[in-house]
Design a protein around this motif. Structure first.
Motif, PDB file in Angstrom:
ATOM      1  N   SER A 214       0.857  -1.189   0.000  1.00  0.00           N
ATOM      2  CA  SER A 214       0.000   0.000   0.000  1.00  0.00           C
ATOM      3  C   SER A 214       0.888   1.233   0.000  1.00  0.00           C
ATOM      4  O   SER A 214       2.101   1.150   0.188  1.00  0.00           O
ATOM      5  CB  SER A 214      -0.932   0.015   1.212  1.00  0.00           C
ATOM      6  N   PHE A 215       0.292   2.409  -0.219  1.00  0.00           N
ATOM      7  CA  PHE A 215       1.037   3.661  -0.237  1.00  0.00           C
ATOM      8  C   PHE A 215       0.199   4.764   0.386  1.00  0.00           C
ATOM      9  O   PHE A 215      -1.027   4.637   0.522  1.00  0.00           O
ATOM     10  CB  PHE A 215       1.435   4.034  -1.669  1.00  0.00           C
ATOM     11  N   CYS A 216       0.878   5.864   0.764  1.00  0.00           N
ATOM     12  CA  CYS A 216       0.198   6.996   1.379  1.00  0.00           C
ATOM     13  C   CYS A 216      -0.375   7.869   0.259  1.00  0.00           C
ATOM     14  O   CYS A 216       0.357   8.591  -0.421  1.00  0.00           O
ATOM     15  CB  CYS A 216       1.183   7.781   2.242  1.00  0.00           C
ATOM     16  N   ALA A 217      -1.676   7.815   0.071  1.00  0.00           N
ATOM     17  CA  ALA A 217      -2.323   8.527  -1.031  1.00  0.00           C
ATOM     18  C   ALA A 217      -2.609   9.983  -0.678  1.00  0.00           C
ATOM     19  O   ALA A 217      -2.571  10.861  -1.549  1.00  0.00           O
ATOM     20  CB  ALA A 217      -3.610   7.819  -1.430  1.00  0.00           C
ATOM     21  N   SER A 218      -2.869  10.263   0.577  1.00  0.00           N
ATOM     22  CA  SER A 218      -3.127  11.617   1.071  1.00  0.00           C
ATOM     23  C   SER A 218      -2.827  11.609   2.564  1.00  0.00           C
ATOM     24  O   SER A 218      -2.645  10.543   3.150  1.00  0.00           O
ATOM     25  CB  SER A 218      -4.580  12.033   0.779  1.00  0.00           C
ATOM     26  N   PRO A 219      -2.714  12.787   3.196  1.00  0.00           N
ATOM     27  CA  PRO A 219      -2.359  12.794   4.614  1.00  0.00           C
ATOM     28  C   PRO A 219      -3.244  11.877   5.455  1.00  0.00           C
ATOM     29  O   PRO A 219      -4.476  11.951   5.400  1.00  0.00           O
ATOM     30  CB  PRO A 219      -2.549  14.270   4.997  1.00  0.00           C
ATOM     31  N   LYS A 220      -2.569  10.947   6.167  1.00  0.00           N
ATOM     32  CA  LYS A 220      -3.217  10.011   7.089  1.00  0.00           C
ATOM     33  C   LYS A 220      -4.152   9.036   6.376  1.00  0.00           C
ATOM     34  O   LYS A 220      -5.042   8.458   7.021  1.00  0.00           O
ATOM     35  CB  LYS A 220      -3.984  10.762   8.175  1.00  0.00           C
ATOM     36  N   LYS A 221      -3.969   8.802   5.084  1.00  0.00           N
ATOM     37  CA  LYS A 221      -4.834   7.874   4.354  1.00  0.00           C
ATOM     38  C   LYS A 221      -4.000   7.001   3.429  1.00  0.00           C
ATOM     39  O   LYS A 221      -3.340   7.490   2.513  1.00  0.00           O
ATOM     40  CB  LYS A 221      -5.881   8.638   3.550  1.00  0.00           C
ATOM     41  N   CYS A 222      -4.037   5.657   3.692  1.00  0.00           N
ATOM     42  CA  CYS A 222      -3.300   4.681   2.886  1.00  0.00           C
ATOM     43  C   CYS A 222      -4.230   4.054   1.845  1.00  0.00           C
ATOM     44  O   CYS A 222      -5.445   3.956   2.055  1.00  0.00           O
ATOM     45  CB  CYS A 222      -2.702   3.586   3.770  1.00  0.00           C
ATOM     46  N   LYS A 223      -3.635   3.622   0.741  1.00  0.00           N
ATOM     47  CA  LYS A 223      -4.395   2.999  -0.335  1.00  0.00           C
ATOM     48  C   LYS A 223      -3.603   1.824  -0.899  1.00  0.00           C
ATOM     49  O   LYS A 223      -2.386   1.907  -1.041  1.00  0.00           O
ATOM     50  CB  LYS A 223      -4.664   4.029  -1.436  1.00  0.00           C
ATOM     51  N   CYS A 224      -4.303   0.703  -1.205  1.00  0.00           N
ATOM     52  CA  CYS A 224      -3.636  -0.480  -1.746  1.00  0.00           C
ATOM     53  C   CYS A 224      -3.079  -0.177  -3.137  1.00  0.00           C
ATOM     54  O   CYS A 224      -3.689   0.566  -3.917  1.00  0.00           O
ATOM     55  CB  CYS A 224      -4.611  -1.657  -1.830  1.00  0.00           C
ATOM     56  N   VAL A 225      -1.905  -0.767  -3.437  1.00  0.00           N
ATOM     57  CA  VAL A 225      -1.313  -0.602  -4.758  1.00  0.00           C
ATOM     58  C   VAL A 225      -2.090  -1.423  -5.774  1.00  0.00           C
ATOM     59  O   VAL A 225      -2.936  -2.263  -5.419  1.00  0.00           O
ATOM     60  CB  VAL A 225       0.175  -1.009  -4.755  1.00  0.00           C
ATOM     61  N   ARG A 226      -1.818  -1.211  -7.055  1.00  0.00           N
ATOM     62  CA  ARG A 226      -2.509  -1.927  -8.117  1.00  0.00           C
ATOM     63  C   ARG A 226      -2.249  -3.430  -7.988  1.00  0.00           C
ATOM     64  O   ARG A 226      -1.124  -3.863  -7.755  1.00  0.00           O
ATOM     65  CB  ARG A 226      -2.039  -1.431  -9.473  1.00  0.00           C
ATOM     66  N   GLY A 227      -3.292  -4.222  -8.147  1.00  0.00           N
ATOM     67  CA  GLY A 227      -3.178  -5.666  -8.018  1.00  0.00           C
ATOM     68  C   GLY A 227      -3.533  -6.167  -6.630  1.00  0.00           C
ATOM     69  O   GLY A 227      -3.518  -7.376  -6.397  1.00  0.00           O
ATOM     70  N   TYR A 228      -3.830  -5.214  -5.716  1.00  0.00           N
ATOM     71  CA  TYR A 228      -4.207  -5.586  -4.350  1.00  0.00           C
ATOM     72  C   TYR A 228      -5.501  -4.861  -3.980  1.00  0.00           C
ATOM     73  O   TYR A 228      -5.834  -3.823  -4.569  1.00  0.00           O
ATOM     74  CB  TYR A 228      -3.103  -5.217  -3.354  1.00  0.00           C
ATOM     75  N   GLU A 229      -6.205  -5.409  -3.006  1.00  0.00           N
ATOM     76  CA  GLU A 229      -7.440  -4.802  -2.546  1.00  0.00           C
ATOM     77  C   GLU A 229      -7.500  -4.833  -1.027  1.00  0.00           C
ATOM     78  O   GLU A 229      -6.743  -5.569  -0.372  1.00  0.00           O
ATOM     79  CB  GLU A 229      -8.648  -5.531  -3.138  1.00  0.00           C
ATOM     80  N   ILE A 230      -8.411  -4.028  -0.465  1.00  0.00           N
ATOM     81  CA  ILE A 230      -8.531  -3.938   0.996  1.00  0.00           C
ATOM     82  C   ILE A 230      -8.962  -5.285   1.563  1.00  0.00           C
ATOM     83  O   ILE A 230      -9.927  -5.899   1.107  1.00  0.00           O
ATOM     84  CB  ILE A 230      -9.542  -2.848   1.386  1.00  0.00           C
ATOM     85  N   ASP A 231      -8.214  -5.727   2.571  1.00  0.00           N
ATOM     86  CA  ASP A 231      -8.538  -7.003   3.221  1.00  0.00           C
ATOM     87  C   ASP A 231      -9.000  -6.802   4.653  1.00  0.00           C
ATOM     88  O   ASP A 231      -9.843  -7.530   5.153  1.00  0.00           O
ATOM     89  CB  ASP A 231      -7.315  -7.922   3.186  1.00  0.00           C
ATOM     90  N   GLU A 232      -8.441  -5.762   5.297  1.00  0.00           N
ATOM     91  CA  GLU A 232      -8.755  -5.569   6.709  1.00  0.00           C
ATOM     92  C   GLU A 232      -8.582  -4.101   7.082  1.00  0.00           C
ATOM     93  O   GLU A 232      -7.585  -3.468   6.712  1.00  0.00           O
ATOM     94  CB  GLU A 232      -7.836  -6.442   7.574  1.00  0.00           C
ATOM     95  N   MET A 233      -9.548  -3.570   7.815  1.00  0.00           N
ATOM     96  CA  MET A 233      -9.468  -2.204   8.315  1.00  0.00           C
ATOM     97  C   MET A 233      -9.259  -2.231   9.825  1.00  0.00           C
ATOM     98  O   MET A 233      -9.525  -3.243  10.483  1.00  0.00           O
ATOM     99  CB  MET A 233     -10.742  -1.426   7.967  1.00  0.00           C
ATOM    100  N   SER A 234      -8.783  -1.114  10.362  1.00  0.00           N
ATOM    101  CA  SER A 234      -8.504  -1.043  11.791  1.00  0.00           C
ATOM    102  C   SER A 234      -9.799  -1.049  12.595  1.00  0.00           C
ATOM    103  O   SER A 234     -10.791  -0.421  12.216  1.00  0.00           O
ATOM    104  CB  SER A 234      -7.691   0.215  12.091  1.00  0.00           C
ATOM    105  N   ASP A 235      -9.759  -1.754  13.728  1.00  0.00           N
ATOM    106  CA  ASP A 235     -10.928  -1.770  14.606  1.00  0.00           C
ATOM    107  C   ASP A 235     -11.103  -0.423  15.310  1.00  0.00           C
ATOM    108  O   ASP A 235     -12.221   0.019  15.568  1.00  0.00           O
ATOM    109  CB  ASP A 235     -10.784  -2.886  15.651  1.00  0.00           C
TER     110      ASP A 235
END
Length: 352
Positions: free
Chosen positions: A207-228
């Protein structure tokens, strides 16, 4: 007594010249009764000898004095402003990069040149000297030193500099038309000359930092788990296999499947995983293959032998149908050839 009077007049005349010569207000008058010149004030002047002073009917302005009839002059440290009929006297203030000389004149420092107003010969400004002249979109900031205009950035050494238009990179903003800065939530990356968003703590793998305090998965990957604790915070990214992985396998990287432990891969001609077989079916060794081949051959041989014995037994029970095989084994290549020859002989005997 007359001698003393003459001496007194001569001294008075001399002192009058001393005090009034600058203003040119004393003239010589000869009385009718004698030849001794008598100093007197001119008509356009006021006062008495030796204090004759020029007369300015329109009073001189502040910080000035009447030096000739109807002519005012500014005091030292002040400069005339305006025509004689409406003049004022302003204090002399030397411009930057200059100094005052004799309380009346300003002089530029070395390396600077001045612009002078023709009317009163007063220095108005001192500008630095740059030789050769500065390039386009720049100005002479100090002696022999050029600086780029606002909105432009210096390129190259001082001796061969150019000024290029300042273009701020993405995620940055311009300040004072001279500098690019990163806004809040971004940090400068020297190697890339850009501003990148800040994510703390750092983003997880893939993943990479797409904007301040917000991460985004790189191409070829998708969200699997978010923080509780924070539903907007990314915890894990999983790979995406657009072609579904076969049974008993998982997607380990984009479009790459891998068999689970205890299973062996079976691939197709293109090298893509086709299926996963349990290791108990695929763990054949060379010894196993030889043993199984021998067993199969033994079974086939046994079956053929049994069939042959059955055929022999059947023929023994019906001897008339069994031909004499002695000539067949000695003269003919096959039993069918033997029968054909016997038929020909029998027919020949019937004709005789």
């Amino acid at each position: 007594m007359l001698g003393y009077l003459r001496l007194f007049l001569i001294v008075l005349f001399a002192s009058g010249l001393v005090f009034a010569e600058e203003y040119n207000c004393i003239e010589h008058a000869n009385p009718e009764s004698g030849n001794i010149p008598i100093p007197v004030c001119r008509r356009e002047c006021i006062g008495r000898v030796p204090d004759c002073k020029p007369n300015c009917y329109d009073k001189c302005p502040k910080h000035s004095k009447c030096v000739e009839p109807e002519k005012c002059k500014c005091d030292e440290g002040y400069v005339k402003n305006g025509p004689d009929t409406n003049m004022t006297c302003n204090p002399i203030v030397c411009p930057p990069n200059s100094q005052m000389v004799n309380d009346t004149t300003c002089k530029c420092f070395d390396g600077y040149k001045g612009d002078i107003v023709e009317m009163n010969a007063i220095l108005q400004s001192c500008e630095p000297i740059c030789e050769p002249s500065c390039p386009a979109h720049s100005f002479c900031a100090s002696p022999k030193k050029c600086e780029c205009d606002k909105g432009y950035v210096k390129n190259g050494p001082d001796t061969n500099m150019t000024c290029n238009l300042l273009v701020c990179p993405s995620n940055s903003q311009m300040v004072n038309d001279t500098t690019c800065i990163c806004p809040d939530g971004y940090q400068k990356v020297e190697s890339l000359q850009s501003c990148e968003p800040i994510c703390e703590p750092s983003c997880p793998a893939n993943s990479f930092c797409a904007s301040p305090k917000k991460c985004k998965c790189v191409r070829g990957y998708e969200i699997d788990e978010m923080s509780d604790d924070d539903p907007t915070k990314l915890n894990h990214c999983k790979p995406v296999c657009y072609a579904e992985c076969p049974e008993n396998s998982v997607c380990v990287s984009p479009d790459v499947c891998k068999c689970n432990p205890g299973y062996s891969p079976i691939t197709n001609k293109s090298g893509t995983l086709a299926s996963c077989l349990e290791d108990s079916f695929t763990a054949f060794t060379e010894t196993h293959i030889i043993i199984y081949s021998f067993l199969i051959c033994s079974v086939i041989f046994t079956i053929v032998t049994v069939i042959a014995m059955i055929v022999i037994c059947v023929r023994k029970e019906n001897p008339a149908e069994v031909p004499d095989t002695r000539s067949w084994h000695t003269s003919f290549a096959s039993y069918a050839e033997y029968e054909m020859n016997e038929n020909i002989n029998n027919n020949s005997m019937g004709k005789n």
